[in-house]
Design an enzyme around this catalytic site. Structure first.
Site, PDB file in Angstrom:
ATOM      1  N   LYS A 224       0.784  -1.311  -0.003  1.00  0.00           N
ATOM      2  CA  LYS A 224       0.092  -0.122  -0.096  1.00  0.00           C
ATOM      3  C   LYS A 224       0.898   1.271   0.106  1.00  0.00           C
ATOM      4  CE  LYS A 224      -4.055  -2.172   1.981  1.00  0.00           C
ATOM      5  NZ  LYS A 224      -3.939  -3.355   1.530  1.00  0.00           N
TER       6      LYS A 224
ATOM      7  N   GLU B 251      -3.261   7.121   7.477  1.00  0.00           N
ATOM      8  CA  GLU B 251      -4.036   8.047   6.519  1.00  0.00           C
ATOM      9  C   GLU B 251      -4.929   8.847   7.215  1.00  0.00           C
ATOM     10  OE1 GLU B 251      -6.176   5.418   3.660  1.00  0.00           O
ATOM     11  OE2 GLU B 251      -4.565   5.088   2.492  1.00  0.00           O
TER      12      GLU B 251
ATOM     13  N   ARG C  87      -5.233  -9.007  -7.817  1.00  0.00           N
ATOM     14  CA  ARG C  87      -5.922 -10.257  -7.653  1.00  0.00           C
ATOM     15  C   ARG C  87      -7.459 -10.085  -8.192  1.00  0.00           C
ATOM     16  NH1 ARG C  87      -8.891  -9.666  -3.339  1.00  0.00           N
ATOM     17  NH2 ARG C  87      -8.281  -8.731  -1.669  1.00  0.00           N
TER      18      ARG C  87
END
Length: 615
Positions: free
Chosen positions: A116, A200, A297
């Site tokens: 990430k 975040e 994926r």
């Protein structure tokens, strides 16, 4: 085209891949752990190979065993499904180095977009807006706490290798940061083998919007439109839909084009999802949507995209892995109607959504439009894996048609004695804000107990069930004057209940119990005289393990004074952490666990002796 395929996964996704592979004439090989020896995916595959003990870390997460199974079985390719090793670049590289075909993006793409923090840095360099936060290498607790203060609370802690809601915590205040960080790191290390995190800023009125992309080995990349996954509980998606409510064509084109650019930037091949977070306070606007992460994926929620596009995404994966070009150009793809998916979990909403394990004595999902599952009646739900047992999917001409169809299917579901969240899903689908598409990721958390299904069936349902048992149910009394009615005592899930019976009830063969299925919930109504002994309560201060699992933290010592609500023990089960707390003020007595130890359901972990004033 591929001739043989090993599926490096289990459960629902393994069965899903086998279904398409079989239709394409591809020989399938399943892998299984001890717990899955009789699993549905093992019996559906053409061949199967045992890869180890029940815990995933000893079987499904051991890449060497999976590659060895592929070699032993003569498999030409490996499909990782989702979860487990699906986003592990080292495993993808090992598969290719073994001379096998990897059904997925290349290792370099997984590395670039799978972590990430690295993915956000790449997008920032490409000029894609990202949420404010901290992506630094300094992972010291003090530095992270300082960065959280600088960002401003609330903040979101996310495992850089995370996914599926694992390793993620919302933190409201600085006082809660240290505990949340420690818990997030433990969960991330257990699930992904990596405890690094990023921070975040928590977005107000957040909506989770994601775009399905697909690339091939010929440089082609297309998108298959967006999905809305804003209905989440503890950061775990619960209901997904496509397209996203309130998405105008200009905004759709903007975020889908950004998703395609992101995929092309890393030479992406195969199925992938670009996830965005949107500030929905002013509706969906392109300038208020930020890149969040990429999943390299196939997603759990891919069926809703399949339903609105008419495309089989697993077939696309297998064709691309075989070297073929994408089956459709961008101008050949269009949205048709609306689709919704609900994740059916083996968990008990009445007990804080704790996972529920055991034998599926009854497993009937009725005549839903589409059901993707890896279990069937008679299967055992173990504590070793994710508790999702099925995905129920609906499609309709418009959103409300799909919503009503999905709610109806779930309301008719009957699963017993394993508990499920079906009743909760029905309540959510019928909530006024969901019906009106007033969505954000905090809706479930705000509504809290308001979304819990009823604790008992309707009076009418109980009377109908009691009538079946009437010949065996002893009467508690009579009502005189005219209508012949009587109250009879029964047990509802072991608790005494009085049910009104009519005198003209048809006499049926006596039974000891009957199941009542209503609104997605299932209860057992049994005759009073057939009742057995009940389980011991924890009102005496005994803290009992609600499920089998592993003790990952013991926060108290014997003889220590504790206060009501204080965390005592952290139990890990089904890849999630569960905190067990003190029921009242008191002193720790009879501490029966140690960190790292395994416990069974019903095991007395510790006893709390009440403080004098609470006795």
């Amino acid at each position: 085209m591929l001739k043989s395929l090993l599926i490096a996964n289990r459960g629902e996704i393994a069965c899903r891949i086998i279904r398409t592979a079989r239709a394409m004439g591809i020989r399938t090989i399943a892998v299984y752990s001890d717990a899955d020896a009789q699993a549905l995916h093992v019996r559906q595959a053409d061949e199967s190979v045992h890869i180890g003990p029940s815990p995933a870390r000893d079987s499904y997460l051991v890449g060497e065993r999976i590659i060895a199974a592929a070699r032993t079985s003569g498999a030409e390719a490996i499909h990782p499904g989702y979860g487990f090793l699906s986003e592990n670049a080292a495993f993808a590289r090992a598969v290719l180095d073994a001379g096998l075909i990897w059904v997925g993006p290349g290792p370099d793409s997984i590395t670039a977009m799978g972590m990430k923090d690295a993915a956000k840095s790449l997008m920032q360099a490409a000029g894609v807006p990202t949420t404010p936060g901290y992506l630094g290498e300094d992972q010291g607790a003090e530095r992270l706490a300082w960065e959280a203060d600088a960002i401003g609370y609330p903040v979101l802690i996310k495992a850089v290798a995370g996914g599926g809601g694992k390793g993620m915590r919302k933190v409201e205040t600085a006082a809660d940061f240290a505990d949340a960080l420690a818990s997030c790191r433990r969960e991330a290390l257990s699930a992904f083998g990596n405890d690094h995190v990023l921070l975040e800023k928590w977005v107000t009125n957040p909506r989770h919007i994601e775009v399905q992309i697909f690339g091939d080995h010929h440089g082609n990349v297309v998108h298959l439109f967006e999905r809305d996954c804003s209905m989440q509980r503890r950061h775990q998606k619960v209901i997904e839909e496509a397209p996203a409510p309130g998405m105008d064509e200009a905004t759709r084109q903007a975020i889908c084009a950004a998703a395609v650019r992101a995929a092309k930037a890393v030479d992406y091949v195969g199925a992938g999802t670009i996830e965005f977070i949107a500030d929905g306070s002013e509706g969906l606007r392109a300038d208020r949507i930020w890149f969040m992460e990429m999943n390299t994926r196939l997603q759990v929620e891919h069926p809703v995209t399949e339903e609105i596009t008419g495309q089989d995404l697993v077939e696309w994966q297998l064709r691309v892995a075989s070297g073929e070009a994408l089956p459709r150009r961008q101008d050949e793809l269009a949205i048709n109607g609306w689709a919704m998916e609900a994740r059916l979990y083996a968990e008990d909403p009445a007990k804080g959504f704790l996972p529920s394990t055991g034998m599926l004595e009854t497993f009937d999902l009725g005549d839903a439009y589409r059901i993707d599952t890896g279990v069937e009646q008679g299967a055992a739900i173990s504590p070793y894996y994710d508790p999702m047992i099925a995905k129920v999917i609906a499609h309709g001409a418009d959103r409300d048609t799909a919503r009503a169809s999905l709610a109806g299917s779930l309301a008719d579901a009957a699963v017993w004695p394993v508990r499920t969240n079906a009743g909760f899903l029905v309540k959510l689908l019928e909530h006024p804000d969901f019906v009106a598409a007033n969505l954000d990721t905090g809706l479930i958390g705000r509504e809290g107990d308001g979304l819990l299904p009823p604790s008992a069936p309707s009076v009418e349902a109980m009377e109908d069930a009691a009538a079946v048992l009437a010949p065996a149910g002893p009467m508690a009394g009579f009502r005189l004057n005219a209508v012949a009615k009587r109250d009879a005592l029964f047990l509802l899930d072991g608790a005494p209940v009085s049910v009104m019976l009519s005198g003209d009830d048809e006499v049926r063969e006596a039974m000891s119990s009957v199941l009542i299925a209503e609104g997605g919930q299932v209860w057992e109504l049994s005759c009073w005289r057939h009742a057995g002994g009940g389980a011991g309560a924890a009102g005496d201060g005994a803290i009992i393990s609600p499920m089998p699992g592993r003790i990952i933290a013991v926060a108290v010592a014997e003889g220590e004074a504790v206060t009501k609500g204080q965390k005592l023990i952290t139990l890990e089960a089904m890849k999630m952490e569960h905190s067990l707390i003190a029921p009242f003020d008191g002193v720790v007595r009879d501490l029966n666990v140690v960190e790292g130890g395994q416990v069974s359901e019903g095991h007395v972990l510790v006893k709390i002796e009440a403080a004098p004033e609470d006795k």
